[in-house]
Design an enzyme around this catalytic site. Structure first.
Site, short mmCIF file in Angstrom:
data_model
loop_
_atom_site.label_atom_id
_atom_site.label_comp_id
_atom_site.label_asym_id
_atom_site.label_seq_id
_atom_site.Cartn_x
_atom_site.Cartn_y
_atom_site.Cartn_z
N LYS A 169 -26.68 36.85 109.79
CA LYS A 169 -25.18 37.62 109.95
C LYS A 169 -25.62 39.08 110.47
O LYS A 169 -25.36 39.76 111.34
CB LYS A 169 -24.39 37.70 108.92
CG LYS A 169 -23.94 36.52 108.38
CD LYS A 169 -22.74 36.58 107.29
CE LYS A 169 -23.42 37.32 106.19
NZ LYS A 169 -24.00 36.19 105.55
N ASN A 201 -19.91 44.08 106.51
CA ASN A 201 -20.63 43.88 105.36
C ASN A 201 -22.19 44.33 105.88
O ASN A 201 -22.99 44.27 104.89
CB ASN A 201 -20.69 42.25 105.52
CG ASN A 201 -21.19 41.75 104.07
OD1 ASN A 201 -21.01 42.09 102.88
ND2 ASN A 201 -22.25 40.83 104.24
N HIS A 237 -23.68 31.27 96.81
CA HIS A 237 -22.47 31.59 95.92
C HIS A 237 -21.98 30.70 95.37
O HIS A 237 -20.57 30.53 95.23
CB HIS A 237 -21.57 32.31 96.95
CG HIS A 237 -22.13 33.29 97.72
ND1 HIS A 237 -22.79 34.58 96.97
CD2 HIS A 237 -22.35 33.79 98.91
CE1 HIS A 237 -23.16 35.29 97.91
NE2 HIS A 237 -23.08 35.14 99.39
#
Length: 445
Positions: free
Chosen positions: A119, A142, A187
């Protein structure tokens, strides 16, 4: 237009960079809000920067504030399943994140990037492409700048990296284009399995005019969208690869754009990242000349497969952020070198099993340098490894051995704590010594 009609009382959950950006954004609005901040940490970062008239509850929850709020703005690190937020949601109080506030306020084109890996690279790369085209671009989310802070700069284009956490609380973000790069397990302490995690990321496509997915990872393909859809991958379709006179090129609809060998970024995964960035650049009208200039120049984020020195046709690459097996595997898979790979591995292995590296290394012309506390765990992966005490010793030996076409790569697959305070310090040490040693390499064949 800030999309906050009827809102008077706002409770911000979590301080730090994101929470402060929310407070600053609300204070810039023409309407006056009663702003309160809750942070369960006893000493929240950034509390010294909070305006004195903004009330702060630290070290726990204030349910009276939550249950009397008109709007709650939760930082991405706070799960919606947190009991205090569940209680607020059941009371009918709207809960959003900073990206949703951004969505309600932005009036310029936005593109966004999500995925398990890559990303930050794609986000930064699209930003570089825009700058090469002379566009006043804001890059954040982010990564780097908080999205709301960028609004104050009045950019002409915004490029956002968005995590699954941020997307959970975002519902109205209108995008010129969005890309979902890839999916891998992460996660799992927050999601009920991989599909739950992926669905959070899929939210990026809800209001995108163009959805870009990875056709080599079909988990990224949306099942239903309102806009158009296109893909990138390693075959010749859409955004893909073609071969012209024996040389591989990035291509759009089989039309060559740029030779992959001219991309400054290192590694096969960065060819995929370049295709994704090209798709987003096309969506906002960035011309291919600017795209190619950026691809030739941009050598990556610090410590992530970053080309830091090159002399006598020997490249030095800093991948210090590879603190685990998966990161090093990503750097090695598909690596195409004319010469030998001098690979530096070791540090604090955190008890990991590194046997998965063996078949990948077997396909490479590699000299392995094992160093640090757990360097011995890598020695059995290849024939004739070199074992040393420190990274610096390995670099000095590699510099003397390197020939034209070789690469000296730090991709440790380990944490740095046995010899360095963190991976940044390890990477900085590699860069400093590589800069010094590059002129000692003969490069002779």
């Amino acid at each position: 237009m800030n999309g906050l009609d009827g809102v008077k009382k706002v409770v911000v959950i979590g301080l730090g960079m994101t929470g402060l950006s929310v407070v600053s954004h609300l204070l810039r609005q023409p309407d006056e809000f009663d702003i309160k901040v809750i942070d369960t940490r006893p000493t929240p970062p950034g509390q010294d920067k909070l305006p004195p008239h903004v009330a702060l509850c630290s070290g726990g929850w204030n349910m009276d504030w939550l249950l009397t709020a008109d709007l709650i703005v939760a930082s991405p690190g706070i799960a919606l399943a947190t009991p205090a937020l569940v209680a607020a949601a059941e009371a009918g109080i709207e809960i959003v994140g900073d990206i949703e506030l951004f969505a309600r306020a932005v009036n310029k084109p936005v593109v966004a990037i999500t995925g398990s890996n890559g990303k930050s690279t794609v986000t930064s790369l699209v930003g570089e492409m825009a700058r090469e085209a002379g566009i006043n671009v804001g890059v954040g989310g982010n990564i780097g700048f908080a999205a709301l802070d960028m609004l104050a700069q009045d950019h002409d284009l915004y490029v956002l990296e968005l995590s699954s956490f941020q997307l959970e609380t975002t519902s109205s973000l209108q995008l010129k284009a969005a890309v979902y790069l890839n999916l891998s397990e992460d996660h799992m302490d927050r999601y009920v399995g991989l599909e739950d995690y992926s669905q959070a990321k899929m939210r990026i496509f809800e209001h995108a005019l163009l959805a870009v997915y990875n056709r080599d990872d079909l988990a990224t393909c949306p099942k239903a969208i309102s806009g158009e859809m296109i893909s990138f991958g390693f075959d010749a379709a859409e955004y893909g690869l073609v071969t012209v006179e024996g040389e591989e090129y990035l291509a759009v609809a089989q039309q060559p754009v740029m030779a992959t060998g001219d991309i400054a970024l290192v590694g096969r995964h960065n060819v995929a990242n370049s295709l994704a960035a090209l798709a987003l650049a096309d969506a906002v009208g960035i011309d291919h000349l600017a795209v190619c200039r950026a691809l030739r120049r941009y050598n990556g984020l610090a410590h992530r497969c970053q080309l830091v020195a090159s002399s006598h046709d020997v490249r030095w690459v800093n991948d210090s952020k590879a603190t685990n097996l998966a990161s090093t595997l990503a750097a090695l898979k598909g690596l195409n070198l004319a010469g030998k790979l001098h690979l530096l591995m070791g540090g604090d292995g955190k008890g990991a099993d590194f046997s998965e590296l063996q078949p990948v290394l077997a396909d490479l012309n590699v000299q392995l340098y094992c160093y640090g506390r757990d360097g011995r765990h890598f020695a059995s992966l290849v024939e004739n490894p070199l074992s040393v005490e420190t990274m610096e010793q390995a670099m000095i030996i590699a510099a003397k051995a390197a020939q034209a076409g070789d690469m000296i790569l730090l991709s440790p697959a380990c944490a740095s704590f046995d010899q360095f305070p963190n991976f940044m310090a390890r990477g900085d040490a590699f860069v400093a010594l590589a800069t010094e040693l590059q002129n000692t390499v003969s490069g002779a064949n």
